[in-house]
Write a protein that holds these residues in place. Structure first.
Motif, PDB file in Angstrom:
ATOM      1  N   MET B   1       0.851  -1.213   0.000  1.00 53.63           N
ATOM      2  CA  MET B   1       0.000   0.000   0.000  1.00 53.63           C
ATOM      3  C   MET B   1       0.872   1.243   0.000  1.00 53.63           C
ATOM      4  O   MET B   1       0.548   2.244  -0.635  1.00 53.63           O
ATOM      5  CB  MET B   1      -0.879  -0.022   1.266  1.00 53.63           C
ATOM      6  N   TRP B   4       2.188   2.009  -3.286  1.00 56.40           N
ATOM      7  CA  TRP B   4       1.037   2.433  -4.087  1.00 56.40           C
ATOM      8  C   TRP B   4       0.758   3.921  -3.834  1.00 56.40           C
ATOM      9  O   TRP B   4       0.541   4.697  -4.751  1.00 56.40           O
ATOM     10  CB  TRP B   4      -0.164   1.588  -3.674  1.00 56.40           C
ATOM     11  N   ASN B   6       2.990   6.005  -2.552  1.00 52.84           N
ATOM     12  CA  ASN B   6       4.159   6.783  -2.984  1.00 52.84           C
ATOM     13  C   ASN B   6       4.112   7.105  -4.469  1.00 52.84           C
ATOM     14  O   ASN B   6       4.532   8.183  -4.889  1.00 52.84           O
ATOM     15  CB  ASN B   6       5.446   6.003  -2.682  1.00 52.84           C
ATOM     16  N   LYS B   7       3.635   6.155  -5.216  1.00 55.22           N
ATOM     17  CA  LYS B   7       3.565   6.404  -6.657  1.00 55.22           C
ATOM     18  C   LYS B   7       2.480   7.425  -6.990  1.00 55.22           C
ATOM     19  O   LYS B   7       2.352   7.860  -8.132  1.00 55.22           O
ATOM     20  CB  LYS B   7       3.264   5.091  -7.393  1.00 55.22           C
ATOM     21  N   GLU B   9      -0.675   6.807  -6.837  1.00 53.17           N
ATOM     22  CA  GLU B   9      -1.805   6.176  -7.523  1.00 53.17           C
ATOM     23  C   GLU B   9      -3.153   6.689  -7.001  1.00 53.17           C
ATOM     24  O   GLU B   9      -4.092   6.860  -7.767  1.00 53.17           O
ATOM     25  CB  GLU B   9      -1.730   4.654  -7.346  1.00 53.17           C
ATOM     26  N   TRP B  11      -3.970   9.518  -6.036  1.00 55.45           N
ATOM     27  CA  TRP B  11      -4.354  10.800  -6.644  1.00 55.45           C
ATOM     28  C   TRP B  11      -4.973  10.592  -8.014  1.00 55.45           C
ATOM     29  O   TRP B  11      -5.879  11.300  -8.426  1.00 55.45           O
ATOM     30  CB  TRP B  11      -3.149  11.731  -6.741  1.00 55.45           C
TER      31      TRP B  11
END
Lengths: 756, 549
Positions: B1, B4, B6-7, B9, B11
């Motif tokens: 998570m 997830w 951090n990338k 996603e 947003w």
């Protein structure tokens, strides 16, 4: 081609007919050029016309008054007796002078011809005091040495012999010619006020400190026009010291006694049987002497003129405990010559001061304005009297000259300060920002403060931006950056369709459907803030855990389709949570809980409703411009970022958004500009009360809604009309500013993209 | 998570959700308006309830349509500070003349046996005054006959309604066209006389002539009045219907009061559909009744259309000329930049500011001068010195000017340079190139702009409130009297109708369905105009793409 044809062709091409045709064509070309140029440039003209017209209407508010001398004449009746009062008719053709010997002299204000010369019907007693009952109606009372009070009234009869207007002064004694016996001693101080059915007389006997207060009921007689006065209540009480002025307020409740040095005693006559001394206060500075004391129109504000040239305004103010006390409101001073006389406008809150050096000064109380001063003579001005319509005044000098002035003073009620700062209005317990433009009667003090309206405008715009900006910007980011072309083709126009929806429909739905719905499902709308983001987060994470087969069915670019049912479901879930939440936390009803437990005012049509409804209307404006800005970020920047291993969102955050940020900024500016000017939604869903409270659950009145409500009813060229145009000008300026900023930023951005 | 998040996603999901939310809001709103607007026309079932507010009270019979439900909130007497909620239903009981209200909230708990029965054989009667009537039709009688058998009664009523419609149309013709015409002529006559009087040319002979003419008109008027009275008498003689309402109370209603009547509980789908369409039809073509809360919106439609057409006449030349100037004549420079900023600002000025400008400048300055110069015979009654059609159209033209300019400008910019140069090379003057080559090709773009302008003007209300829209007009701005379009007249407008009926009418609850219907009409009009503009624009783009290649 044969020679002949050639020649023929040549002739035709150079013949007079062709030349004429060419000339016509050239003329048409020129005409079109100039016509079209004029037409094109007239666009600028149109914008400037709007702006200048607004200014042209507004400007007279701020121009000072003009005072011009009309005629000068000898005081009719001579100066061996003192003037007590002047009456003037509406057309300023006839005047009446009342002197302290009881002579009543009617005269023409053009040439001092005497039209009427009468003495009082009571001749067997000496006049000892005089007071005005109603200045506008020219109703007055004399007190006599034998303790009687005689009430008189001057009116003007207009007739049209030979189609020429003729104004004749008439003196009447509405309560009989014998007067009313009040006490058995000489009356030294007298004050009388009347209402439709009642009258109050307050007298002080010569050389005594005892005040007699009597109220009367009016009874019309069947036999004659005379009105009988029947004694209702009477009382008497002793004052602390001898007084020089006695002021009885228009409500027959406040009695103020003032001595020469400015010591005032404020009595309440609210309870007739027990007059109560509320306050002892000095109304002027130590060392000053009172030279003139008058009530302002409305008989609430007392104006004290001093020997230092100051005029101080006081009126009774109610404090937190509902107790009244006199309060100094504001003071006026032009120079240091002693105030000799003061005249009051009949329908507004303006007044004029005549000083010992012959200076005549025009002021307005509410707006605290000095409007104009003129030098009348080199001697004291012993009397100043305004014409009934405030369009002129007569000034009497100590040496017996009577000078008539034309005054052009149409808009004294507002000043820059009174429009934007707090003003202490009569009857208010403190200075406030208030907008109240409809008048019930002539005593009304207009309250033109644009601050609450501007505040309401900004409040409405801000709350709607709170709703619109996140949705619009995020939607723009997704539509421009992530969405695939085919989905974008229908999503973008759908969102932009909101722009086309008539705002009157949004206003109607907000006011009649959303407002009651929100009121009964209040917790749901707070649940949305938590439920929807959380739900999306969980759903998103859950989706990423799905097996690839399902996950890859919907690419990033089409996620919006996937989200439509999710968002709809989450919205429904929040609504369904409303009732359980109400029972869990708010004793069954959040709205009741808010007002009763939390003590927050709740209007059904409030800022929250405006936030949703107008926010919805602002979405397309912001969305459209922001989307364009993000969409036109050059592709190679994006590809470069991807090539360096950034994720979609990292690219967006690191590369796209910084590049597009000016565009997004200008989108927000445009949105704000539109929110400021939106009319129908706020008109229908904001409650339209001009409040100054940031409370989410209270309504507001905006500049635009105020224009829509009041513009149709106002009289052309009145102060109200011009102030409304000023409100329009303020709106114009607001939007001009936001639009220009947005446009300039956008142009810069375009140039920057060009370089990239 | 964590990776997830951090990338970023989440947003991406949020942004997708924001886009989805916008779409949901738009379509949700449109669907709601459509549903509520259309359900106004649908023949709803009529229920009959037995209501007993307290166990000892007498049972009351109530018939009506169910319009809404809600939770009634009351203080809990045993648990201070807490609120109890009771389900309630909103019943449209109609019969306003008998009950003095149209709607009533009923506690569901008070319904005897909790049974919701459809009222068998009940009729809904739409009336010209006092709203709908719900009741059982018992009998019909007129001068010749008296009927009690149901089918015969219905047939007779229908025949009487048809007859009534005929008489009404005669009355309308007489009142609006004939008598309206005479009034118009009388007014003209008075003005003519006043004009002569002002020029001191009114001799006693001429005056007598005027008087004779006036007398003739008055005589004619008297004859018509008699004729009219006859028609009204005929209308009243059509017959009366006995209707049983509520608790067995018989009421007599004159057939002339009937607009339509139907038996919703006995209708099958086909009947309901035909009733639905006939409702829609009368909504579009009828005059409003009962201070706009019932009947149709025909005058508002006519008013909106007339204003929009007048506005188009003003805005089209202005917008097109301005756009041509910017694209074809002006040189790139300060002036052009100023013009662009002006247009931009004109587009951003709040509509209400156009309203006060229109009122202050057009009405009070221009209108006043026009009256002084040309209509002094009518003073002190203002002709153009008061809000009206002309000033409203001019104000709206100014408001929509940027829309037309921007659309035309875009259209002009898409025309390939080669076409213009070709024209010039063949010896045409610049004006000829523009008139013969450029403008015809830009027509679709101009059309797009005009359609958008029309859509904007049709939906805008705030400025119109100040410059000429009123809640009710007795005469349409277009009628049979010369000069047929009355530029000085006030008019009705669909958008203002919504505001007025929704917020200013005395009986908001009863008027709401009508407001939804009007909203739907306006939305359909505006959305279809916008869609048309989009379609034209897209076609245009395709066309020029092929031209470029």
């Amino acid at each position: 081609m044969s020679e002949q044809t050639k020649q023929g062709l040549h002739d035709t091409l150079n013949g007079p007919k062709t030349k004429k045709r060419l000339a016509i064509r050239r003329f048409k070309d020129h005409a079109a050029k100039y016509g079209i140029s004029v037409g094109g440039v007239s666009i600028i003209f149109a914008v400037f016309l709007i702006m200048f017209f607004l200014m042209y209407v507004v400007l007279p508010i701020f121009t000072p008054a003009t005072i011009e001398k009309r005629v000068e004449m000898q005081v009719p009746g001579g100066m061996d007796t003192k003037t007590l009062h002047y009456a003037l008719d509406d057309h300023r053709e006839a005047g009446v002078r009342i002197t302290d010997t009881g002579r009543i002299i009617g005269f023409s204000t053009e040439n001092a011809d005497v039209m009427l010369d009468k003495t009082l019907p009571i001749q067997n007693s000496r006049i000892t005091s005089f007071t005005l009952i109603n200045e506008a109606e020219n109703e007055f009372a004399f007190g006599f040495a034998d303790g009687r009070v005689l009430i008189g009234k001057i009116s003007f009869r207009i007739s049209y012999p030979n189609n020429q207007r003729l104004v004749l002064p008439v003196i009447e004694w509405p309560y009989g010619e014998e007067g009313k016996q009040i006490i058995n001693e000489p009356i030294e101080q007298l004050a009388v006020r009347e209402r439709e059915t009642a009258m109050m007389i307050v007298v002080q006997a010569a050389g005594s400190n005892v005040l007699h207060v009597q109220t009367f009921r009016k009874r019309s007689s069947f036999l004659s026009d005379e009105v009988q006065l029947d004694l209702d209540e009477r009382t008497q009480f002793t004052t602390e010291s001898h007084v020089d002025h006695m002021l009885l307020g228009g409500l027959m409740r406040d009695l103020v006694l003032v001595s020469h040095d400015g010591q005032a005693y404020y009595y309440s006559l609210a309870n007739m049987s027990q007059p109560e001394l509320l306050q002892k206060v000095r109304v002027i500075l130590p060392g000053e002497t009172l030279t003139s004391v008058r009530f302002l129109n409305g008989n609430t504000s007392m104006m004290f003129g001093t020997d230092t040239g100051r005029v101080v305004q006081w009126f009774p103010v109610r404090d937190k405990n509902n107790d009244f006390a006199l309060q100094e409101i504001r003071s006026f001073q032009r120079d240091s010559h002693p105030v000799i006389s003061m005249g009051m406008e009949a329908t507004r809150k303006g007044f004029a001061v005549g000083d010992a050096q012959g200076g005549f000064h025009l002021y307005y109380s509410t707006s605290h304005r000095h409007l104009r001063s003129v030098d009348v003579a080199n001697e004291p001005l012993s009397f100043v009297r305004f014409a009934p319509r405030s369009n002129g005044a007569i000034v009497e000098t100590a040496s017996g000259r009577l000078i008539s002035y034309d005054i052009d003073n149409p808009h004294p009620e507002v000043s820059f300060g009174s429009l934007w700062n707090k003003v202490w209005y009569e009857g208010y317990s403190e200075p406030t920002h208030t907008w109240q433009s409809s008048s019930g009667n002539d005593d009304f003090e207009f309250k033109f403060s644009l601050t609450p309206l501007t505040f309401g405008t900004i409040k409405a715009a801000l709350y709607s931006m709170l709703f619109a900006v996140p949705i619009a910007i995020f939607a723009a980011i997704y539509t421009a950056f992530f969405m695939d072309k085919r989905t974008r083709q229908w999503v973008k126009p759908s969102v932009e369709l909101i722009e086309a929806l008539p705002t009157v429909i949004l206003g109607f739905l907000a006011g009649l459907w959303l407002a009651p719905y929100v009121e009964s499902n209040l917790p749901a709308f707070f649940a949305i803030i938590i439920v929807v983001p959380l739900g999306i987060l969980l759903f998103g994470y859950g989706w990423s855990r799905m097996p690839d087969k399902i996950r890859l069915m919907i690419p990033v670019g089409r996620r919006v389709v996937l989200m439509i049912p999710v968002v709809a479901f989450l919205g429904w879930l929040s609504m369904a949570m409303s009732d359980p939440l109400q029972y869990m936390f708010f004793q069954g009803d959040m709205r009741t809980w808010l007002t009763e437990t939390a003590g927050i005012t709740y209007d059904q049509r409030n800022a929250m409703i405006i936030g949703f409804a107008m926010g919805f209307a602002l979405i397309p404006t912001i969305f459209s411009v922001a989307e364009d800005a993000i969409y036109s970020v050059p592709n190679y920047l994006v590809n470069g970022s991807y090539a360096l291993g950034a994720s979609g969102w990292q690219t967006l955050k690191g590369v796209v958004l910084p590049t597009a940020s000016p565009g997004i900024f200008s989108a927000i500016m445009l949105g704000f500009g539109r929110g400021v000017g939106e009319t129908m939604i706020v008109l229908m869903a904001s409650g339209n009360t001009p409040l100054m409270d940031i409370n989410l659950f209270e309504g507001m009145r905006t500049l635009s809604a105020n224009l829509a409500v009041e513009m149709g009813e106002t009289e052309v060229d009145s102060t109200h009309y011009r102030v409304l145009f000023l409100a329009g000008l303020v709106l114009f300026m607001f939007t001009f500013f936001f639009n220009t900023v947005a446009e300039v930023v956008r142009q810069r951005m375009r140039r920057k993209y060009g370089q990239l | 998570m964590k990776t997830w998040l951090n990338k970023g996603e989440h947003w991406v999901w949020y942004s997708a959700a924001a886009a989805a939310a916008s779409v949901v809001l738009v379509f949700g709103l449109l669907l709601m308006i459509a549903f509520r607007g259309l359900s106004h026309f649908w023949p709803h079932a009529v229920y009959e309830f037995q209501i007993q507010p307290t166990p000892s009270a007498q049972i009351q019979l109530v018939q009506g349509e169910i319009h809404n439900t809600r939770m009634r909130e009351t203080r809990d007497p045993e648990n201070p500070g807490f609120v109890l909620r009771e389900p309630q239903i909103l019943i449209k009981t109609g019969n306003r003349d008998l009950y003095s209200f149209d709607f009533r909230w009923v506690d569901q708990a008070h319904i005897v046996g909790q049974t919701w029965n459809k009222a068998q054989g009940i009729s809904v009667i739409e009336r010209y005054a006092s709203g709908n009537m719900y009741g059982y039709i018992q009998s019909f009688k007129n001068n010749q006959l008296e009927l009690t058998e149901r089918d015969q009664v219905f047939k007779a009523i229908n025949a009487a309604i048809r007859e009534g419609d005929k008489i009404r149309s005669k009355i309308r013709h007489l009142e609006k066209s004939v008598i309206g015409g005479i009034n118009h002529d009388l007014q003209t006559l008075r003005y003519d006389q006043r004009k002569l009087e002002m020029r001191d040319r009114l001799t006693p002979a001429i005056e007598a002539e005027f008087e004779a003419k006036r007398q003739a008109m008055h005589d004619q008027f008297g004859v018509l009045q008699l004729q009219l009275d006859g028609y009204y008498k005929e209308l009243r003689a059509l017959g009366t219907v006995t209707v049983r309402v509520g608790d067995d109370r018989d009421v007599e209603v004159n057939v002339s009061q009937f607009v339509r009547f139907w038996q919703p509980n006995e209708m099958h789908l086909g009947n309901k559909l035909s009733s639905f369409f006939s409702s829609v039809g009368s909504f579009l073509t009828d005059d409003p009744r009962e201070s706009n809360t019932e009947g149709g919106v025909f005058p508002a439609i006519v008013g909106t259309l007339t204003m929009v057409i007048m506005m188009t006449l003003f805005v089209m030349p202005m917008g097109v000329i301005a756009a041509i100037y910017m694209r074809e004549y002006a040189k790139e420079g300060k002036l052009l930049r100023l013009i662009r900023i002006s247009i931009n600002n004109l587009a951003g000025v709040p509509s209400i500011v156009f309203g006060i400008f229109g009122l202050g400048f057009f009405v009070y300055v221009l209108g006043y001068s026009v009256d002084q110069m040309f209509y002094s015979h009518a003073l002190p009654n203002p002709t153009f010195g008061t809000p009206g059609l002309l000033w409203a159209s001019l104000t709206m033209a100014l408001l929509t000017l940027p829309v037309v300019i921007v659309a035309t400008d875009e259209g002009l910019s898409r025309i390939p340079r080669a076409l213009r140069e070709g024209g010039l090379a063949l010896g045409a003057t610049k004006a000829e190139v523009i008139m013969r080559i450029v403008l015809p090709m830009t027509t679709p773009a101009i059309m797009t702009g005009l359609i958008l302008a029309v859509a904007r003007a049709a939906g805008e209300v705030a400025p119109l409130m100040l410059v000429g829209v009123v809640k009710l007009v007795t005469e349409l701005p277009v009628n049979a009297n010369a000069p047929f379009i009355h530029l000085d007249q006030k008019f009705m407008h669909l958008g203002f109708h919504i505001y007025d009926v929704g917020f200013q009418s005395p009986n908001v609850e009863a008027a709401q369905p009508l407001v939804y219907a009007t909203s739907l009409l306006l939305v359909v009009l505006i959305v279809s105009l916008n869609l048309a503009a989009i379609v034209i624009r897209n076609r245009l783009r395709e066309k020029y793409k092929s031209l470029d290649n």
